[in-house]
Design a protein around this motif. Structure first.
Motif, PDB file in Angstrom:
ATOM      1  N   THR A   1       2.734   7.528 -10.804  1.00 48.88           N
ATOM      2  CA  THR A   1       1.436   7.647 -11.473  1.00 48.88           C
ATOM      3  C   THR A   1       0.467   6.614 -10.917  1.00 48.88           C
ATOM      4  OG1 THR A   1       1.936   6.050 -13.231  1.00 48.88           O
ATOM      5  CG2 THR A   1       2.583   8.351 -13.611  1.00 48.88           C
ATOM      6  N   ILE A   2      -0.821   6.839 -11.184  1.00 49.84           N
ATOM      7  CA  ILE A   2      -1.852   5.920 -10.713  1.00 49.84           C
ATOM      8  C   ILE A   2      -1.733   4.565 -11.417  1.00 49.84           C
ATOM      9  CG2 ILE A   2      -4.350   5.529 -10.631  1.00 49.84           C
ATOM     10  CD1 ILE A   2      -4.677   8.536 -10.192  1.00 49.84           C
ATOM     11  N   GLY A   3      -1.347   4.579 -12.689  1.00 49.34           N
ATOM     12  CA  GLY A   3      -1.137   3.319 -13.402  1.00 49.34           C
ATOM     13  C   GLY A   3      -0.048   2.482 -12.754  1.00 49.34           C
TER      14      GLY A   3
ATOM     15  N   LEU B   1      -4.906   6.569 -15.536  1.00 53.11           N
ATOM     16  CA  LEU B   1      -3.641   5.888 -15.277  1.00 53.11           C
ATOM     17  C   LEU B   1      -2.441   6.804 -15.413  1.00 53.11           C
ATOM     18  CD1 LEU B   1      -4.179   2.468 -17.102  1.00 53.11           C
ATOM     19  CD2 LEU B   1      -4.821   3.137 -14.778  1.00 53.11           C
ATOM     20  N   GLU B   2      -2.564   7.839 -16.241  1.00 51.38           N
ATOM     21  CA  GLU B   2      -1.434   8.742 -16.477  1.00 51.38           C
ATOM     22  C   GLU B   2      -1.353   9.846 -15.435  1.00 51.38           C
ATOM     23  OE1 GLU B   2      -3.616   7.806 -19.006  1.00 51.38           O
ATOM     24  OE2 GLU B   2      -2.163   6.234 -19.534  1.00 51.38           O
ATOM     25  N   GLN B   3      -2.376   9.970 -14.604  1.00 50.33           N
ATOM     26  CA  GLN B   3      -2.374  11.040 -13.604  1.00 50.33           C
ATOM     27  C   GLN B   3      -1.338  10.751 -12.520  1.00 50.33           C
ATOM     28  OE1 GLN B   3      -6.192  11.990 -11.911  1.00 50.33           O
ATOM     29  NE2 GLN B   3      -7.242  11.919 -13.896  1.00 50.33           N
ATOM     30  N   PRO B   4      -0.670  11.815 -12.007  1.00 52.30           N
ATOM     31  CA  PRO B   4       0.296  11.599 -10.923  1.00 52.30           C
ATOM     32  C   PRO B   4      -0.417  11.245  -9.622  1.00 52.30           C
ATOM     33  CG  PRO B   4       0.033  13.942 -11.371  1.00 52.30           C
ATOM     34  CD  PRO B   4      -0.743  13.223 -12.427  1.00 52.30           C
ATOM     35  N   CYS B   5       0.225  10.429  -8.811  1.00 50.86           N
ATOM     36  CA  CYS B   5      -0.320  10.115  -7.492  1.00 50.86           C
ATOM     37  C   CYS B   5      -0.189  11.331  -6.584  1.00 50.86           C
ATOM     38  CB  CYS B   5       0.429   8.939  -6.867  1.00 50.86           C
ATOM     39  SG  CYS B   5       0.064   7.341  -7.598  1.00 50.86           S
ATOM     40  N   LEU B   6      -1.190  11.521  -5.763  1.00 53.31           N
ATOM     41  CA  LEU B   6      -1.188  12.656  -4.850  1.00 53.31           C
ATOM     42  C   LEU B   6       0.010  12.604  -3.902  1.00 53.31           C
ATOM     43  CD1 LEU B   6      -3.101  15.084  -4.223  1.00 53.31           C
ATOM     44  CD2 LEU B   6      -4.086  13.677  -2.410  1.00 53.31           C
ATOM     45  N   GLY B   7       0.395  11.411  -3.497  1.00 49.08           N
ATOM     46  CA  GLY B   7       1.497  11.269  -2.539  1.00 49.08           C
ATOM     47  C   GLY B   7       2.806  10.858  -3.176  1.00 49.08           C
TER      48      GLY B   7
ATOM     49  N   GLY C   1       0.806  -1.207   0.000  1.00 50.55           N
ATOM     50  CA  GLY C   1       0.000   0.000   0.000  1.00 50.55           C
ATOM     51  C   GLY C   1       0.837   1.253   0.000  1.00 50.55           C
ATOM     52  N   TYR C   2       1.908   1.252   0.801  1.00 55.86           N
ATOM     53  CA  TYR C   2       2.789   2.430   0.841  1.00 55.86           C
ATOM     54  C   TYR C   2       3.538   2.602  -0.475  1.00 55.86           C
ATOM     55  CZ  TYR C   2       1.789   2.704   5.816  1.00 55.86           C
ATOM     56  OH  TYR C   2       1.140   2.828   7.027  1.00 55.86           O
ATOM     57  N   ALA C   3       3.913   1.489  -1.104  1.00 55.92           N
ATOM     58  CA  ALA C   3       4.564   1.593  -2.413  1.00 55.92           C
ATOM     59  C   ALA C   3       3.614   2.194  -3.438  1.00 55.92           C
ATOM     60  CB  ALA C   3       5.037   0.212  -2.870  1.00 55.92           C
ATOM     61  N   ALA C   4       2.324   1.831  -3.354  1.00 53.99           N
ATOM     62  CA  ALA C   4       1.343   2.333  -4.319  1.00 53.99           C
ATOM     63  C   ALA C   4       1.112   3.833  -4.154  1.00 53.99           C
ATOM     64  CB  ALA C   4       0.029   1.574  -4.170  1.00 53.99           C
ATOM     65  N   VAL C   5       0.898   4.301  -2.943  1.00 58.18           N
ATOM     66  CA  VAL C   5       0.550   5.711  -2.761  1.00 58.18           C
ATOM     67  C   VAL C   5       1.723   6.641  -3.016  1.00 58.18           C
ATOM     68  CG1 VAL C   5      -1.319   5.206  -1.149  1.00 58.18           C
ATOM     69  CG2 VAL C   5       0.978   5.666  -0.264  1.00 58.18           C
ATOM     70  N   THR C   6       2.948   6.118  -2.976  1.00 64.89           N
ATOM     71  CA  THR C   6       4.111   6.986  -3.249  1.00 64.89           C
ATOM     72  C   THR C   6       4.608   6.845  -4.682  1.00 64.89           C
ATOM     73  OG1 THR C   6       5.569   5.234  -2.385  1.00 64.89           O
ATOM     74  CG2 THR C   6       4.890   6.972  -0.849  1.00 64.89           C
ATOM     75  N   ALA C   7       3.917   6.033  -5.504  1.00 62.53           N
ATOM     76  CA  ALA C   7       4.315   5.846  -6.902  1.00 62.53           C
ATOM     77  C   ALA C   7       4.142   7.143  -7.683  1.00 62.53           C
ATOM     78  CB  ALA C   7       3.503   4.727  -7.537  1.00 62.53           C
TER      79      ALA C   7
ATOM     80  N   LEU D   1      -7.995   4.114  -4.802  1.00 61.77           N
ATOM     81  CA  LEU D   1      -7.946   5.026  -5.945  1.00 61.77           C
ATOM     82  C   LEU D   1      -8.258   6.456  -5.512  1.00 61.77           C
ATOM     83  CD1 LEU D   1      -9.709   2.866  -8.692  1.00 61.77           C
ATOM     84  CD2 LEU D   1      -7.283   3.462  -8.559  1.00 61.77           C
ATOM     85  N   GLU D   2      -9.172   6.600  -4.571  1.00 63.45           N
ATOM     86  CA  GLU D   2      -9.477   7.935  -4.054  1.00 63.45           C
ATOM     87  C   GLU D   2      -8.272   8.510  -3.315  1.00 63.45           C
ATOM     88  OE1 GLU D   2     -12.502   9.925  -0.763  1.00 63.45           O
ATOM     89  OE2 GLU D   2     -13.125   8.143  -1.879  1.00 63.45           O
ATOM     90  N   THR D   3      -7.545   7.645  -2.597  1.00 62.21           N
ATOM     91  CA  THR D   3      -6.372   8.095  -1.847  1.00 62.21           C
ATOM     92  C   THR D   3      -5.266   8.559  -2.788  1.00 62.21           C
ATOM     93  OG1 THR D   3      -6.881   6.569  -0.034  1.00 62.21           O
ATOM     94  CG2 THR D   3      -4.624   7.414  -0.162  1.00 62.21           C
ATOM     95  N   VAL D   4      -4.988   7.784  -3.838  1.00 63.74           N
ATOM     96  CA  VAL D   4      -3.868   8.136  -4.718  1.00 63.74           C
ATOM     97  C   VAL D   4      -4.224   9.270  -5.670  1.00 63.74           C
ATOM     98  CG1 VAL D   4      -2.833   5.847  -4.587  1.00 63.74           C
ATOM     99  CG2 VAL D   4      -4.455   6.344  -6.409  1.00 63.74           C
ATOM    100  N   SER D   5      -5.515   9.437  -5.981  1.00 66.50           N
ATOM    101  CA  SER D   5      -5.909  10.492  -6.923  1.00 66.50           C
ATOM    102  C   SER D   5      -6.344  11.766  -6.233  1.00 66.50           C
ATOM    103  CB  SER D   5      -7.049   9.997  -7.817  1.00 66.50           C
ATOM    104  OG  SER D   5      -8.244   9.836  -7.060  1.00 66.50           O
ATOM    105  N   GLY D   6      -6.802  11.640  -4.987  1.00 69.30           N
ATOM    106  CA  GLY D   6      -7.336  12.801  -4.277  1.00 69.30           C
ATOM    107  C   GLY D   6      -8.754  13.142  -4.671  1.00 69.30           C
ATOM    108  N   GLN D   7      -9.397  12.274  -5.460  1.00 68.99           N
ATOM    109  CA  GLN D   7     -10.747  12.539  -5.937  1.00 68.99           C
ATOM    110  C   GLN D   7     -11.646  11.326  -5.715  1.00 68.99           C
ATOM    111  OE1 GLN D   7     -11.690  15.519  -7.178  1.00 68.99           O
ATOM    112  NE2 GLN D   7      -9.593  16.262  -6.876  1.00 68.99           N
TER     113      GLN D   7
END
Length: 341
Positions: free
Chosen positions: A98-100, A206-212, A90-96, A156-162
């Motif tokens: 991009t969302i993809g 998928l191309e959007q940057p992750c919020l974190g 989970g931590y690896a995902a939110v600090t990636a 997805l809401e966490t990584v996108s902020g939406q």
């Protein structure tokens, strides 16, 4: 009927059982269904990082569904599954970046937390996520599908902020459940009768940057993930390897000295290593025997005497006393409670 090995295979990190109990409290239920399932040491079993087997998870979820009368409770539990629940993956995902990339990491590292199912991208434009089921017992499948759905939406809401729910089309495997109207708000559009659970995501997501996004933290998280994944592929901790060896012993359990020889250790060294993990060989053996006893009582017509013999007890009364210590009730009483006969 699936084999005993299937039901006693590792399924989920115990944090998911703790999450279920937290959801019950959140819903206003004060009854705890775990003690009758796991016995007096249930709190110890739900701590740490030793996976619960599929049978234990299934019985827990069935007890929760029976208590609440709502198989769709998994949707609510998924909504409260935050990043920490997914562990290092989970931590690896939110600090990636991009969302993809975050989604790909979740697929790769999902075995670090559960062996039930994993999401994969089956189309990139517009993106479609599909849940690939591995260990999903029919009695609790709806609960698990609901949990996987909203846990992914929460991530997805966490990584996108939406909040993405209103923009998502959800394909649900099978016909509409009786409680479908209660969970419709989790997706903008539902399609029932699909052959798999799929989430149709907004184009370009998928191309959007992750919020974190954080390159340094991400590198640290990936190193942690790889360390845990490699250890799991080697068989996990010593106590986990020993449990798997015992499950494959066909009821002929080795002594501590024999197990030490299988691990190429002396008995004293085995005791010391297990002690560093906070466990004793007899504790692992008791857990394996109790899990096998519960499965045999629930899923077979074998007599108590035959089950005792299979588990290595020469005296049925000794087995009954030990089972009462494990579960707080005699084997016959346990069978009556779980099978209704």
């Amino acid at each position: 009927m699936p084999s005993e090995h299937y039901w006693l295979s590792p399924a989920v990190h115990p944090i998911y059982a703790r999450l279920v109990l937290a959801e019950l409290r959140r819903q206003g239920y004060r009854e705890n269904p775990v003690p009758p399932l796991l016995g007096p040491d249930w709190e110890q079993q739900l701590q740490g990082n030793r996976f619960l087997n599929l049978d234990t998870l299934t019985r827990l979820l069935q007890a929760v569904i029976s208590l609440t009368g709502h198989p769709g409770l998994g949707f609510s539990a998924g909504l409260h599954t935050d990043v920490s629940t997914h562990g290092p993956g989970g931590y690896a995902a939110v600090t990636a970046a991009t969302i993809g990339e975050a989604i790909n990491l979740l697929e790769h590292y999902s075995p670090l937390r559960q062996h039930l199912a994993s999401y994969s991208l089956v189309r990139r434009s517009p993106p479609v996520l599909q849940l690939n089921e591995r260990l999903m017992p029919p009695p609790v499948r709806d609960y698990l599908l609901g949990h996987f759905t909203t846990a992914m939406l929460r991530l997805l809401e966490t990584v996108s902020g939406q909040p993405l729910g209103p923009e998502i089309t959800l394909e649900w495997p099978g016909p509409p459940p009786e409680w479908a109207s209660e969970v419709r708000e989790h997706a903008g559009r539902w399609v029932f009768g699909s052959d798999a659970l799929r989430l149709h995501l907004p184009d370009g997501l998928l191309e959007q940057p992750c919020l974190g996004a954080d390159a340094e933290l991400h590198r640290q998280a990936l190193r942690d993930c790889e360390h845990h994944l490699q250890r799991q592929r080697r068989g996990g901790d010593l106590s986990e390897r020993i449990k798997q060896r015992l499950l494959q012993c066909e009821y002929q359990y080795p002594t501590l000295a024999q197990m030490a020889a299988q691990e190429h250790l002396t008995a004293r060294t085995l005791i010391r290593h297990l002690g560093s993990e906070g466990v004793r060989y007899q504790q692992i053996l008791d857990q394996v025997r109790s899990e096998q006893a519960c499965w045999l009582l629930e899923h077979t017509d074998l007599s108590i005497e035959m089950i005792a013999e299979r588990l290595g007890y020469q005296d049925t009364s000794n087995f009954s006393r030990t089972f009462r210590r494990w579960l707080g009730c005699p084997p016959r009483g346990y069978r009556q409670r779980v099978t209704g006969s």
